[in-house]
Design a protein around this motif. Structure first.
Motif, PDB file in Angstrom:
ATOM      1  N   VAL A  83     -22.237   1.122   1.517  1.00 54.61           N
ATOM      2  CA  VAL A  83     -21.172   1.461   2.357  1.00 54.61           C
ATOM      3  C   VAL A  83     -21.962   1.477   3.793  1.00 54.61           C
ATOM      4  CG1 VAL A  83     -19.292   3.114   3.071  1.00 54.61           C
ATOM      5  CG2 VAL A  83     -19.889   2.556   0.757  1.00 54.61           C
ATOM      6  N   TYR A  84     -21.097   0.711   4.699  1.00 57.33           N
ATOM      7  CA  TYR A  84     -21.698   0.743   6.127  1.00 57.33           C
ATOM      8  C   TYR A  84     -20.665   1.269   6.920  1.00 57.33           C
ATOM      9  CZ  TYR A  84     -25.034  -2.445   4.394  1.00 57.33           C
ATOM     10  OH  TYR A  84     -26.199  -3.107   3.795  1.00 57.33           O
ATOM     11  N   ALA A  85     -21.016   2.214   8.006  1.00 60.68           N
ATOM     12  CA  ALA A  85     -20.115   2.590   9.083  1.00 60.68           C
ATOM     13  C   ALA A  85     -19.853   1.301   9.993  1.00 60.68           C
ATOM     14  CB  ALA A  85     -20.815   3.718   9.752  1.00 60.68           C
ATOM     15  N   VAL A  86     -18.724   1.213  10.625  1.00 64.05           N
ATOM     16  CA  VAL A  86     -18.544  -0.222  11.373  1.00 64.05           C
ATOM     17  C   VAL A  86     -17.799   0.127  12.245  1.00 64.05           C
ATOM     18  CG1 VAL A  86     -18.791  -1.963   9.285  1.00 64.05           C
ATOM     19  CG2 VAL A  86     -16.458  -0.992   9.829  1.00 64.05           C
ATOM     20  N   GLU A  87     -17.723  -0.844  13.613  1.00 61.36           N
ATOM     21  CA  GLU A  87     -17.062  -0.671  14.758  1.00 61.36           C
ATOM     22  C   GLU A  87     -16.245  -1.907  14.866  1.00 61.36           C
ATOM     23  OE1 GLU A  87     -18.995   1.126  18.021  1.00 61.36           O
ATOM     24  OE2 GLU A  87     -19.827  -1.044  18.554  1.00 61.36           O
ATOM     25  N   PRO A  88     -14.858  -1.968  15.036  1.00 67.58           N
ATOM     26  CA  PRO A  88     -14.084  -3.141  15.214  1.00 67.58           C
ATOM     27  C   PRO A  88     -14.620  -3.633  16.730  1.00 67.58           C
ATOM     28  CG  PRO A  88     -12.824  -1.288  14.504  1.00 67.58           C
ATOM     29  CD  PRO A  88     -13.959  -0.886  14.722  1.00 67.58           C
ATOM     30  N   THR A  89     -14.748  -4.877  16.576  1.00 67.70           N
ATOM     31  CA  THR A  89     -14.890  -5.622  18.102  1.00 67.70           C
ATOM     32  C   THR A  89     -13.908  -6.203  18.841  1.00 67.70           C
ATOM     33  OG1 THR A  89     -15.630  -7.845  17.152  1.00 67.70           O
ATOM     34  CG2 THR A  89     -17.534  -6.066  17.308  1.00 67.70           C
ATOM     35  N   GLY A  90     -12.789  -5.941  18.202  1.00 64.79           N
ATOM     36  CA  GLY A  90     -11.337  -6.584  18.800  1.00 64.79           C
ATOM     37  C   GLY A  90     -10.194  -5.642  18.034  1.00 64.79           C
ATOM     38  N   PRO A  91      -9.101  -6.069  18.179  1.00 59.54           N
ATOM     39  CA  PRO A  91      -7.840  -5.565  17.750  1.00 59.54           C
ATOM     40  C   PRO A  91      -7.681  -5.684  16.426  1.00 59.54           C
ATOM     41  CG  PRO A  91      -7.235  -7.532  18.981  1.00 59.54           C
ATOM     42  CD  PRO A  91      -8.790  -7.290  19.129  1.00 59.54           C
ATOM     43  N   PHE A  92      -7.173  -4.674  15.561  1.00 60.38           N
ATOM     44  CA  PHE A  92      -6.990  -4.626  14.236  1.00 60.38           C
ATOM     45  C   PHE A  92      -5.743  -4.033  13.931  1.00 60.38           C
ATOM     46  CE2 PHE A  92      -9.019  -0.819  15.513  1.00 60.38           C
ATOM     47  CZ  PHE A  92      -8.463   0.319  14.645  1.00 60.38           C
ATOM     48  N   GLU A  93      -5.394  -4.560  12.500  1.00 57.59           N
ATOM     49  CA  GLU A  93      -3.904  -3.850  12.260  1.00 57.59           C
ATOM     50  C   GLU A  93      -4.119  -3.281  10.736  1.00 57.59           C
ATOM     51  OE1 GLU A  93      -1.613  -7.546  12.002  1.00 57.59           O
ATOM     52  OE2 GLU A  93      -2.904  -8.641  10.301  1.00 57.59           O
ATOM     53  N   ASP A  94      -2.851  -2.620  10.356  1.00 57.70           N
ATOM     54  CA  ASP A  94      -2.634  -2.321   8.966  1.00 57.70           C
ATOM     55  C   ASP A  94      -2.973  -3.532   8.034  1.00 57.70           C
ATOM     56  OD1 ASP A  94      -2.280   0.461  10.130  1.00 57.70           O
ATOM     57  OD2 ASP A  94      -0.086   0.318   9.762  1.00 57.70           O
ATOM     58  N   ASP A  95      -3.404  -3.132   7.064  1.00 59.74           N
ATOM     59  CA  ASP A  95      -3.747  -4.017   5.861  1.00 59.74           C
ATOM     60  C   ASP A  95      -2.240  -4.226   5.293  1.00 59.74           C
ATOM     61  OD1 ASP A  95      -4.279  -5.707   3.848  1.00 59.74           O
ATOM     62  OD2 ASP A  95      -5.901  -4.297   2.942  1.00 59.74           O
ATOM     63  N   PRO A  96      -1.751  -5.247   5.494  1.00 61.82           N
ATOM     64  CA  PRO A  96      -0.346  -5.498   4.553  1.00 61.82           C
ATOM     65  C   PRO A  96      -0.543  -5.713   3.110  1.00 61.82           C
ATOM     66  CG  PRO A  96      -0.883  -7.602   5.891  1.00 61.82           C
ATOM     67  CD  PRO A  96      -2.075  -6.540   6.217  1.00 61.82           C
ATOM     68  N   ASN A  97      -1.730  -5.998   2.465  1.00 58.35           N
ATOM     69  CA  ASN A  97      -1.757  -6.259   1.307  1.00 58.35           C
ATOM     70  C   ASN A  97      -1.634  -4.866   0.487  1.00 58.35           C
ATOM     71  OD1 ASN A  97      -2.763  -9.221   0.805  1.00 58.35           O
ATOM     72  ND2 ASN A  97      -3.929  -8.435   2.531  1.00 58.35           N
ATOM     73  N   VAL A  98      -1.765  -3.737   1.144  1.00 53.55           N
ATOM     74  CA  VAL A  98      -1.619  -2.428   0.504  1.00 53.55           C
ATOM     75  C   VAL A  98      -0.611  -1.883   1.267  1.00 53.55           C
ATOM     76  CG1 VAL A  98      -4.092  -2.089  -0.482  1.00 53.55           C
ATOM     77  CG2 VAL A  98      -3.520  -1.261   1.825  1.00 53.55           C
ATOM     78  N   THR A  99      -0.442  -1.773   2.643  1.00 57.03           N
ATOM     79  CA  THR A  99       0.453  -1.002   3.320  1.00 57.03           C
ATOM     80  C   THR A  99       1.874  -1.353   3.080  1.00 57.03           C
ATOM     81  OG1 THR A  99      -1.127  -0.801   5.035  1.00 57.03           O
ATOM     82  CG2 THR A  99       1.090  -0.286   5.659  1.00 57.03           C
ATOM     83  N   ASP A 100       2.292  -2.669   3.024  1.00 57.11           N
ATOM     84  CA  ASP A 100       3.748  -3.003   2.898  1.00 57.11           C
ATOM     85  C   ASP A 100       4.112  -3.160   1.523  1.00 57.11           C
ATOM     86  OD1 ASP A 100       3.578  -2.992   5.688  1.00 57.11           O
ATOM     87  OD2 ASP A 100       3.477  -5.353   5.876  1.00 57.11           O
TER      88      ASP A 100
END
Length: 136
Positions: free
Chosen positions: A65-82
């Motif tokens: 497991v790695y701590a990460v930082e997004p380098t650009g915009p991101f969105e909710d994952d529709p595969n689980v969210t919706d």
């Protein structure tokens, strides 16, 4: 991309051996449907959720497991969210832009062998179900 109100920290689970500063990018095969090349890189704000993803990733290497930082915009994952969890209680996200590794996390909860076997059975059922399509 929708407005996301989660400021992290964020995590990514994998079996890859990575270093601080490395970038994770889209364009690789899905862990869940290997015939699909992913247009996004996925991550979560739940450390143990990233741990589960790492344990389910294909390959014999140790899950990480790695701590990460997004380098650009991101969105909710529709595969689980919706589809399964309206409101994103899994705090799962995706981005077309890379994620930067900021460090490895070692204090995540491992699955029991029984729980891991149940998850693997669920994934096998998903792969066999033509309706288990990935929103890419």
């Amino acid at each position: 991309m929708s407005e996301v109100r989660d400021e992290g920290p964020f995590y990514h689970g994998t079996k890859a051996d990575l270093r601080e500063g490395d970038l994770l990018s889209a364009g690789f095969r899905s862990n869940y449907r290997p015939e699909v090349v992913m247009n996004h890189i996925y991550f979560t704000a739940l450390r143990d959720g990233a741990g589960l993803a790492a344990e389910l990733a294909p390959g014999a290497a140790a899950p990480r497991v790695y701590a990460v930082e997004p380098t650009g915009p991101f969105e909710d994952d529709p595969n689980v969210t919706d589809k399964k969890f309206p409101g994103n209680p899994t705090r799962s996200y995706r981005s077309r832009d890379p994620l930067r590794i900021v460090g490895e996390v070692t204090d995540w909860t491992r699955q029991t062998p029984e729980a891991l076997a149940q998850w693997q059975e669920r994934l096998a059922e998903l792969r066999a179900d033509e309706r288990g399509e990935i929103i890419n």
